[in-house]
Design an enzyme around this catalytic site. Structure first.
Site, PDB file in Angstrom:
ATOM      1  N   TYR A 110     -12.045  -2.435  -3.469  1.00 38.46           N
ATOM      2  CA  TYR A 110     -12.620  -2.572  -2.127  1.00 38.46           C
ATOM      3  C   TYR A 110     -14.151  -2.517  -2.136  1.00 38.46           C
ATOM      4  CZ  TYR A 110      -8.083  -2.543   0.211  1.00 38.46           C
ATOM      5  OH  TYR A 110      -6.822  -2.883   0.681  1.00 38.46           O
ATOM      6  N   GLU A 134      -9.236  -9.908  -8.144  1.00 38.92           N
ATOM      7  CA  GLU A 134      -8.275  -8.819  -7.954  1.00 38.92           C
ATOM      8  C   GLU A 134      -7.143  -8.882  -8.979  1.00 38.92           C
ATOM      9  OE1 GLU A 134      -7.380  -9.283  -3.782  1.00 38.92           O
ATOM     10  OE2 GLU A 134      -9.403  -8.689  -3.210  1.00 38.92           O
ATOM     11  N   ARG A 141      -1.808 -14.612   3.582  1.00 35.76           N
ATOM     12  CA  ARG A 141      -2.573 -13.917   4.630  1.00 35.76           C
ATOM     13  C   ARG A 141      -1.912 -14.125   5.995  1.00 35.76           C
ATOM     14  NH1 ARG A 141      -6.827 -10.198   3.724  1.00 35.76           N
ATOM     15  NH2 ARG A 141      -7.912 -11.045   5.532  1.00 35.76           N
ATOM     16  N   HIS A 196      -1.793  -5.333   1.348  1.00 37.97           N
ATOM     17  CA  HIS A 196      -3.054  -6.035   1.082  1.00 37.97           C
ATOM     18  C   HIS A 196      -2.753  -7.405   0.488  1.00 37.97           C
ATOM     19  CE1 HIS A 196      -6.850  -7.209  -0.731  1.00 37.97           C
ATOM     20  NE2 HIS A 196      -6.167  -7.440  -1.840  1.00 37.97           N
ATOM     21  N   LYS A 249       0.830  -1.203   0.000  1.00 34.18           N
ATOM     22  CA  LYS A 249       0.000   0.000   0.000  1.00 34.18           C
ATOM     23  C   LYS A 249       0.878   1.272   0.000  1.00 34.18           C
ATOM     24  CE  LYS A 249      -3.852  -2.322   2.389  1.00 34.18           C
ATOM     25  NZ  LYS A 249      -4.750  -2.335   3.583  1.00 34.18           N
ATOM     26  N   ASN A 298      -1.882  -0.183   7.325  1.00 33.64           N
ATOM     27  CA  ASN A 298      -1.357  -1.527   7.618  1.00 33.64           C
ATOM     28  C   ASN A 298      -0.502  -2.122   6.501  1.00 33.64           C
ATOM     29  OD1 ASN A 298      -3.409  -2.146   5.896  1.00 33.64           O
ATOM     30  ND2 ASN A 298      -4.647  -3.297   7.378  1.00 33.64           N
ATOM     31  N   ARG A 304       2.641  -7.046   9.099  1.00 32.65           N
ATOM     32  CA  ARG A 304       1.980  -5.982   9.869  1.00 32.65           C
ATOM     33  C   ARG A 304       2.469  -5.962  11.317  1.00 32.65           C
ATOM     34  NH1 ARG A 304      -3.943  -7.395   7.298  1.00 32.65           N
ATOM     35  NH2 ARG A 304      -3.859  -6.041   5.461  1.00 32.65           N
TER      36      ARG A 304
HETATM   37  P1  RTP Z   1      -6.889  -5.768   2.983  1.00 33.07           P
HETATM   38  O1  RTP Z   1      -8.193  -6.089   2.256  1.00 33.07           O
HETATM   39  O2  RTP Z   1      -6.427  -4.356   2.756  1.00 33.07           O
HETATM   40  O3  RTP Z   1      -5.850  -6.793   2.684  1.00 33.07           O
HETATM   41  O4  RTP Z   1      -7.148  -5.876   4.556  1.00 33.07           O
HETATM   42  P2  RTP Z   1      -7.929  -7.031   5.332  1.00 33.07           P
HETATM   43  O5  RTP Z   1      -8.457  -8.056   4.383  1.00 33.07           O
HETATM   44  O6  RTP Z   1      -7.052  -7.487   6.421  1.00 33.07           O
HETATM   45  O7  RTP Z   1      -9.134  -6.225   5.975  1.00 33.07           O
HETATM   46  P3  RTP Z   1     -10.535  -5.831   5.333  1.00 33.07           P
HETATM   47  O8  RTP Z   1     -11.587  -6.187   6.303  1.00 33.07           O
HETATM   48  O9  RTP Z   1     -10.659  -6.350   3.931  1.00 33.07           O
HETATM   49  O10 RTP Z   1     -10.439  -4.239   5.297  1.00 33.07           O
HETATM   50  C1  RTP Z   1      -9.799  -3.575   4.235  1.00 33.07           C
HETATM   51  C2  RTP Z   1      -8.991  -2.430   4.793  1.00 33.07           C
HETATM   52  O11 RTP Z   1      -9.883  -1.449   5.306  1.00 33.07           O
HETATM   53  C3  RTP Z   1      -9.319  -0.836   6.449  1.00 33.07           C
HETATM   54  N1  RTP Z   1     -10.214  -1.031   7.570  1.00 33.07           N
HETATM   55  N2  RTP Z   1     -10.498  -0.088   8.438  1.00 33.07           N
HETATM   56  N3  RTP Z   1     -11.571   1.363  10.604  1.00 33.07           N
HETATM   57  C4  RTP Z   1     -11.883   0.105  10.460  1.00 33.07           C
HETATM   58  O12 RTP Z   1     -12.607  -0.481  11.222  1.00 33.07           O
HETATM   59  C5  RTP Z   1     -11.335  -0.617   9.339  1.00 33.07           C
HETATM   60  N4  RTP Z   1     -11.571  -1.880   9.018  1.00 33.07           N
HETATM   61  C6  RTP Z   1     -10.869  -2.126   7.915  1.00 33.07           C
HETATM   62  C7  RTP Z   1      -7.990  -1.498   6.721  1.00 33.07           C
HETATM   63  O13 RTP Z   1      -6.960  -0.683   6.197  1.00 33.07           O
HETATM   64  C8  RTP Z   1      -8.095  -2.811   5.965  1.00 33.07           C
HETATM   65  O14 RTP Z   1      -6.829  -3.271   5.565  1.00 33.07           O
HETATM   66 MG    MG Z   2      -9.547  -7.554   2.685  1.00 31.61          MG
END
Ligand code: RTP
Ligand code: MG
Length: 151
Positions: A52, A129, A88, A118, A12, A115, A105
């Site tokens: 997203y 993706e 992951r 991705h 990112k 973080n 992370r």
């Molecule tokens: P990513 O898609 O970026 O790999 O992250 P992830 O699967 O671990 O988490 P995901 O639930 O898909 O969320 C995507 C990104 O959104 C931001 N986020 N902010 N403020 C909040 O509660 C919150 N929750 C998620 C994070 O930057 C996350 O990586």
């Molecule tokens: Mg995600």
């Protein structure tokens, strides 16, 4: 030879700005994973929203989209056995406060909104993706010289 699956990984904007690209790529390479495609780009508003889309209704969505397009990212296709859950696990938890040391992370991030990296969360997400970011002609097909020692 084992069947190699694919995942989509993206350093990112915070990871690029903080000079972590080499460190991150190196972790995947040393693990034995194959980089099948890679490019630096600035994500457009449209692409960020597509990427997203599953979070479109969440309160953090505008901030997430704004952040993802705020600077260059490094997008990759990574291949290996069981690669989606494996990568992951190398990332750690969404909230770096819950990420174990030894994960990307857990070693380099402090905040959920910054973080560093991705990765796709399922084979279906990976397929979607990868096709958002890469044409098939941009994805290389080759064997790593050490594959017979990895599988
Ligand atoms: P990513 O898609 O970026 O790999 O992250 P992830 O699967 O671990 O988490 P995901 O639930 O898909 O969320 C995507 C990104 O959104 C931001 N986020 N902010 N403020 C909040 O509660 C919150 N929750 C998620 C994070 O930057 C996350 O990586
Ligand atoms: Mg995600």
């Amino acid at each position: 030879m084992a069947e190699l699956e694919r995942t989509f990984v993206m350093v990112k904007p915070d990871g690029v700005q903080r000079g972590l690209v080499g460190e991150i790529i190196s972790r995947f390479e040393r693990r034995g994973l194959k980089i099948a495609a890679m490019k630096m780009l600035v994500v457009s508003d449209e692409l960020a929203k597509q990427h997203y889309a599953e979070h479109a209704s969440k309160p953090f969505f505008p901030g997430l989209v704004g952040f993802i397009k705020s600077g260059p990212v490094v997008a990759m296709v990574v291949e290996g056995k069981n690669v989606v859950p494996l990568v992951r696990s190398m990332l750690g938890a969404t909230n770096p406060a819950n990420s174990n040391p030894g994960t990307i992370r857990g070693d380099f991030a402090l905040d959920t909104g910054r973080n560093v990296i991705h990765a796709s969360d399922s084979p279906e997400s990976a397929k979607r993706e990868i096709s958002l970011y890469f044409n098939t002609s941009e994805i290389a097909t080759y064997s790593r010289i050490d594959e017979q020692w990895l599988y």
